[in-house]
Design a protein around this motif. Sequence first.
Motif, mmCIF file in Angstrom:
data_model
loop_
_atom_site.group_PDB
_atom_site.id
_atom_site.type_symbol
_atom_site.label_atom_id
_atom_site.label_comp_id
_atom_site.label_asym_id
_atom_site.label_seq_id
_atom_site.Cartn_x
_atom_site.Cartn_y
_atom_site.Cartn_z
ATOM 1 N N ASN A 152 38.053 25.030 44.347
ATOM 2 C CA ASN A 152 38.674 25.447 43.344
ATOM 3 C C ASN A 152 37.775 26.496 42.504
ATOM 4 O OD1 ASN A 152 41.152 24.851 43.649
ATOM 5 N ND2 ASN A 152 40.892 23.784 42.103
ATOM 6 N N ASN A 153 36.098 26.041 42.900
ATOM 7 C CA ASN A 153 34.844 26.443 42.342
ATOM 8 C C ASN A 153 34.447 27.328 42.874
ATOM 9 O OD1 ASN A 153 33.403 22.757 40.923
ATOM 10 N ND2 ASN A 153 34.740 23.971 40.348
ATOM 11 N N TYR A 154 34.746 27.282 44.850
ATOM 12 C CA TYR A 154 34.427 27.730 45.695
ATOM 13 C C TYR A 154 35.306 29.131 45.295
ATOM 14 C CZ TYR A 154 33.889 30.840 50.381
ATOM 15 O OH TYR A 154 33.538 31.196 50.965
ATOM 16 N N GLN A 155 36.471 29.103 44.938
ATOM 17 C CA GLN A 155 38.058 30.182 45.191
ATOM 18 C C GLN A 155 37.539 31.378 44.107
ATOM 19 O OE1 GLN A 155 41.638 29.311 47.050
ATOM 20 N NE2 GLN A 155 40.653 27.228 46.744
ATOM 21 N N SER A 156 37.148 30.198 42.564
ATOM 22 C CA SER A 156 36.538 31.721 41.929
ATOM 23 C C SER A 156 35.435 32.489 42.257
ATOM 24 C CB SER A 156 36.654 30.008 40.873
ATOM 25 O OG SER A 156 37.477 29.235 40.326
ATOM 26 N N VAL A 157 34.318 31.669 42.639
ATOM 27 C CA VAL A 157 33.410 32.299 42.429
ATOM 28 C C VAL A 157 33.107 33.487 44.051
ATOM 29 C CG1 VAL A 157 31.309 32.359 43.379
ATOM 30 C CG2 VAL A 157 31.350 30.688 42.051
ATOM 31 N N PHE A 158 33.776 33.409 45.081
ATOM 32 C CA PHE A 158 34.019 34.504 46.145
ATOM 33 C C PHE A 158 34.204 35.334 45.754
ATOM 34 C CE2 PHE A 158 37.675 32.463 48.710
ATOM 35 C CZ PHE A 158 38.262 33.260 48.365
ATOM 36 N N GLN A 167 33.388 37.240 43.371
ATOM 37 C CA GLN A 167 32.399 38.124 42.717
ATOM 38 C C GLN A 167 31.808 38.865 43.605
ATOM 39 O OE1 GLN A 167 30.528 35.415 39.659
ATOM 40 N NE2 GLN A 167 32.717 35.674 38.365
ATOM 41 N N PHE A 168 31.882 38.295 44.946
ATOM 42 C CA PHE A 168 31.452 38.457 46.308
ATOM 43 C C PHE A 168 31.630 39.519 47.369
ATOM 44 C CE2 PHE A 168 28.793 34.990 44.364
ATOM 45 C CZ PHE A 168 27.525 35.313 44.557
ATOM 46 N N GLY A 169 32.960 39.893 46.552
ATOM 47 C CA GLY A 169 33.508 40.548 47.350
ATOM 48 C C GLY A 169 34.489 39.864 48.517
ATOM 49 N N GLY A 170 34.594 38.658 48.237
ATOM 50 C CA GLY A 170 35.347 38.012 48.934
ATOM 51 C C GLY A 170 37.408 37.845 49.268
ATOM 52 N N ARG A 171 37.828 37.358 50.263
ATOM 53 C CA ARG A 171 39.139 36.986 50.577
ATOM 54 C C ARG A 171 39.733 36.309 51.124
ATOM 55 N NH1 ARG A 171 40.212 42.732 53.461
ATOM 56 N NH2 ARG A 171 38.665 42.193 55.900
ATOM 57 N N TYR A 172 40.425 36.173 51.192
ATOM 58 C CA TYR A 172 41.505 35.313 52.143
ATOM 59 C C TYR A 172 41.947 35.517 53.309
ATOM 60 C CZ TYR A 172 42.007 32.260 48.091
ATOM 61 O OH TYR A 172 41.440 31.969 46.306
ATOM 62 N N LEU A 173 43.110 36.935 53.260
ATOM 63 C CA LEU A 173 43.248 37.469 54.893
ATOM 64 C C LEU A 173 43.056 39.016 54.671
ATOM 65 C CD1 LEU A 173 46.617 36.202 53.167
ATOM 66 C CD2 LEU A 173 45.801 35.179 55.100
ATOM 67 N N ASP A 174 43.133 38.968 56.209
ATOM 68 C CA ASP A 174 42.717 40.938 56.714
ATOM 69 C C ASP A 174 43.677 41.668 55.745
ATOM 70 O OD1 ASP A 174 44.243 40.286 58.408
ATOM 71 O OD2 ASP A 174 42.638 40.421 60.180
ATOM 72 N N PRO A 197 31.562 39.005 55.243
ATOM 73 C CA PRO A 197 30.608 38.799 54.134
ATOM 74 C C PRO A 197 31.034 38.415 52.864
ATOM 75 C CG PRO A 197 30.569 40.422 55.728
ATOM 76 C CD PRO A 197 32.143 39.829 56.002
ATOM 77 N N GLY A 198 31.389 38.433 51.799
ATOM 78 C CA GLY A 198 31.657 38.180 50.996
ATOM 79 C C GLY A 198 31.916 36.908 50.578
ATOM 80 N N ASN A 199 32.631 36.136 51.375
ATOM 81 C CA ASN A 199 32.680 34.716 52.142
ATOM 82 C C ASN A 199 31.840 34.054 51.847
ATOM 83 O OD1 ASN A 199 35.019 35.815 50.512
ATOM 84 N ND2 ASN A 199 36.318 34.147 51.894
ATOM 85 N N VAL A 200 30.683 34.206 53.315
ATOM 86 C CA VAL A 200 29.674 34.107 53.176
ATOM 87 C C VAL A 200 28.428 33.734 52.072
ATOM 88 C CG1 VAL A 200 27.761 33.896 55.700
ATOM 89 C CG2 VAL A 200 29.799 34.148 55.838
ATOM 90 N N GLU A 201 28.587 35.128 51.839
ATOM 91 C CA GLU A 201 27.219 35.349 51.016
ATOM 92 C C GLU A 201 27.925 33.939 49.463
ATOM 93 O OE1 GLU A 201 27.219 39.010 49.256
ATOM 94 O OE2 GLU A 201 25.290 38.419 47.980
ATOM 95 N N ALA A 202 29.192 34.116 48.997
ATOM 96 C CA ALA A 202 29.213 33.053 47.862
ATOM 97 C C ALA A 202 28.797 32.076 48.026
ATOM 98 C CB ALA A 202 30.684 33.749 47.515
ATOM 99 N N LEU A 220 28.391 35.856 39.163
ATOM 100 C CA LEU A 220 27.312 35.165 39.701
ATOM 101 C C LEU A 220 27.252 36.303 40.929
ATOM 102 C CD1 LEU A 220 28.422 31.114 39.759
ATOM 103 C CD2 LEU A 220 26.720 32.284 38.450
ATOM 104 N N GLY A 221 28.262 37.087 41.604
ATOM 105 C CA GLY A 221 27.735 37.494 42.387
ATOM 106 C C GLY A 221 27.885 39.654 41.648
ATOM 107 N N HIS A 222 28.206 40.299 42.151
ATOM 108 C CA HIS A 222 28.009 41.304 42.776
ATOM 109 C C HIS A 222 29.214 42.029 41.214
ATOM 110 C CE1 HIS A 222 25.742 41.023 45.669
ATOM 111 N NE2 HIS A 222 26.911 40.935 46.273
ATOM 112 N N LYS A 223 30.289 41.444 41.039
ATOM 113 C CA LYS A 223 31.448 41.488 39.682
ATOM 114 C C LYS A 223 32.175 40.414 39.531
ATOM 115 C CE LYS A 223 34.354 42.685 43.638
ATOM 116 N NZ LYS A 223 35.835 43.005 44.657
ATOM 117 N N PRO A 224 32.520 40.641 38.334
ATOM 118 C CA PRO A 224 33.316 39.796 37.240
ATOM 119 C C PRO A 224 34.678 39.375 38.590
ATOM 120 C CG PRO A 224 33.566 41.666 35.852
ATOM 121 C CD PRO A 224 33.196 42.358 37.246
ATOM 122 N N GLY A 225 35.056 38.532 38.248
ATOM 123 C CA GLY A 225 36.447 37.784 39.560
ATOM 124 C C GLY A 225 36.193 35.858 38.817
ATOM 125 N N THR A 226 37.601 35.751 39.323
ATOM 126 C CA THR A 226 37.631 34.665 39.438
ATOM 127 C C THR A 226 39.330 34.193 40.378
ATOM 128 O OG1 THR A 226 37.980 32.507 37.889
ATOM 129 C CG2 THR A 226 39.115 34.284 36.690
#
Lengths: 432, 291
Positions: free
Chosen positions: A208-214, A216-223, A233-238, A298-304
């Motif tokens: 959950n902690n990770y999914q709350s952060v990624f 913010q780095f522009g990460g996602r689950y699915l294409d 890249p967003g998930n990796v950076e997070a 913690l990343g480049h934009k708000p998110g949770t």
Amino acid sequence: MRIRQALNGLLATILAILLVRSGWIGAVRGRTQTEISFWNGFTGPDGRVMLELIRRFNRENPDLRVSMQRIAWATYYNKLMVAAVNGRGPHVFVIHASTLPRMNRAGFLEPADFLFGPGGVPEQDFEPLVLRTTEFGGRRVGVPLDIHPQGLYCNTDMLREAGIVDERGRPKPPTNREEFLRAAALMMRPRGSPSPDRYGFALTHWQNNYQSVFPQFGGRYLDERGDADLDNPGNVEALEFLGSLRTEKRLIPPPDNQLGWIGFRQKKVGMVFDGVYMLGDLKRLEGLNYVGAPMPVLGHKPGTMADSHILCMRKGLTERERDGVARFIRFLSENSLDWAEAGQVPARRSVRNTDRFRSMQVQYAFSRQIPYMVYPPRIVPLFEMGLEINLAVERVIRGRMGAKESLRIADENAQKAIDRDRAESQAPGGSR
Amino acid sequence: MSPRKARAMLGWAYLLPYASLFVLFVLVPIVVAAYLAVMQFDLTSPKSAGFVAFRNFADAWRDEYLQRAFVVTAKFAAMMVPSLVVVAFALALGLNAMPRGRNAVRAMVFLPTMFTVAVTGILWQWFYNLEFGLFNFVLKNLGLAPVPWLSDKNIAMPSIVLMSLWWTSGGTAVILLAGLQNIPRMFHEAASLDGADGWRGFWSVTFPLLRPVVLFVVVTNLIGAFQFFPQAQLLTGGGPELATRGVVQYIYETAFNGYRLGYAAAMSWMLAAVVAVFGFLQFWLMRKEAS
């Protein structure tokens, strides 16, 4: 003689019980009650709040009797699924928005479109993002009761002690990466120790902690095609950032089950990320001073990450039961401000726009994240994907693997689960 | 009705309560599991349910997670059973040698066996907590580094074995003690006259005479070890990095988190086959012992 008397007494008692249970007495008095069964997983302090709401509903609606069955979330869905698939499920029940896709495909959810609109719950009172979680094939299968985003809990005594205060001397939860890292370092005691007695920050549920952060780095689950995209890249950076808190910066304790939350409760951890629903647990503690705040950027934009409790009903109800369930759902939705006290953010905008809700410090702080919160992906094999995310995070925070490689493995395995599910949902033994 | 027939009827009547429960809770689930194992039966897509013959078994054979789970289970069994026999044997020998107070000590030794696994698991979870647990509190006060009891891949399994030993060794010790007390004194006296005291007496007299009991203990605990699940579920949830996720936990998760009942049933049959091998081994060895 005595035996005969005793037998007569027993017979009379049995007859009395049968009469009462049959509802005949009520019928004679012109008050037949419709029984509504309601299942949920609110086994904590939230269950007591819900019970109080049900008592109120039963008092205000003498022709209905709602009885609640609380089952721990760990086994709740097994029981609900098995009962409901066989047509023996409760009339109304709670399902997490993230679990709706699999429950919907199981085919026991009654379309709930009729619950919205005139005389029902007002559609425009919900965020479109929240309503979308209930839509399948153009139809809605439930009414959102609440939203529970992940956020930041801070120990105010530890913040103050570390000198992290605003201009008026009030404890100031961090809002960005720089402030977060500074707060985590300053609250550690002794500072820089390899084995500190107190930590500024600790992980709770890694997944959950990770999914709350990624997000913010522009990460996602699915294409865009709905395939797994866990190694973007967003998930990796997070994940690199989260891993560095342990492996490079040595700011957080080694990962251990539930360590962060237990530590926060025991005043040995200054900050944790967790859901608003954990508030009920904190309210029971004495002497712990805390505040809730939105996730720091913690990343480049708000998110949770967020999820919701959705009120659903099963197929095959009689007209009276359907009407009773509709009234009950409407009642809970209208009274979700009381429900918010249990540690929830009401799904309805009008309820959130009240002074009483704004006075609920943690709930209100967490609710400010609604505009940018992200729900888990709407896929059936979410459990399998969650497990892979969990393993990927664990490998990195234990320093056993780099973020990119770890997420690549997770992505590959999650895709296998998605492919298998696609094949199997089409035909038995579909090519895997 | 002839007396013989009446006696037979009475026998059946006595059996009936157990037999009906056995049929309901053992036989019927076995039949259902056999049916499910050859079906694609996913609760989340009942429309696509259908016969797939041995497809589930073939998939399970190639399933890397199942292979890992079998390795974890075998590791638990390999650690647990020998240590249980040694610890329980030591306890039983100690109890047997006590001239006074044996019953009180036996009750104390047996006490943890009375706890449910849930109580035991929650208790030990607190003992093992990395930062705030009892064990690391003691270690820290002794100036030693804390041990990641449940969060290190190499230590988590021994930690679970330690908890399981605390939980089960009392019960096994009582079985061994009963066996020890059944050995006639004259054997020990005769051995003593021949100069076989101490270890020599143990290896030449006690252990051979206790072999059927030890065999029973080993095989039943081995079968129990292959059903390893609740201890790990409570202490580690199968982690770290699946290092303690056994076969039963994987089957449980597949069936009740993934809702793939057909596939889970096939894996259950594979586990049952392994357990059956040990069951037959016990049967064969005991027959050999008896003859």
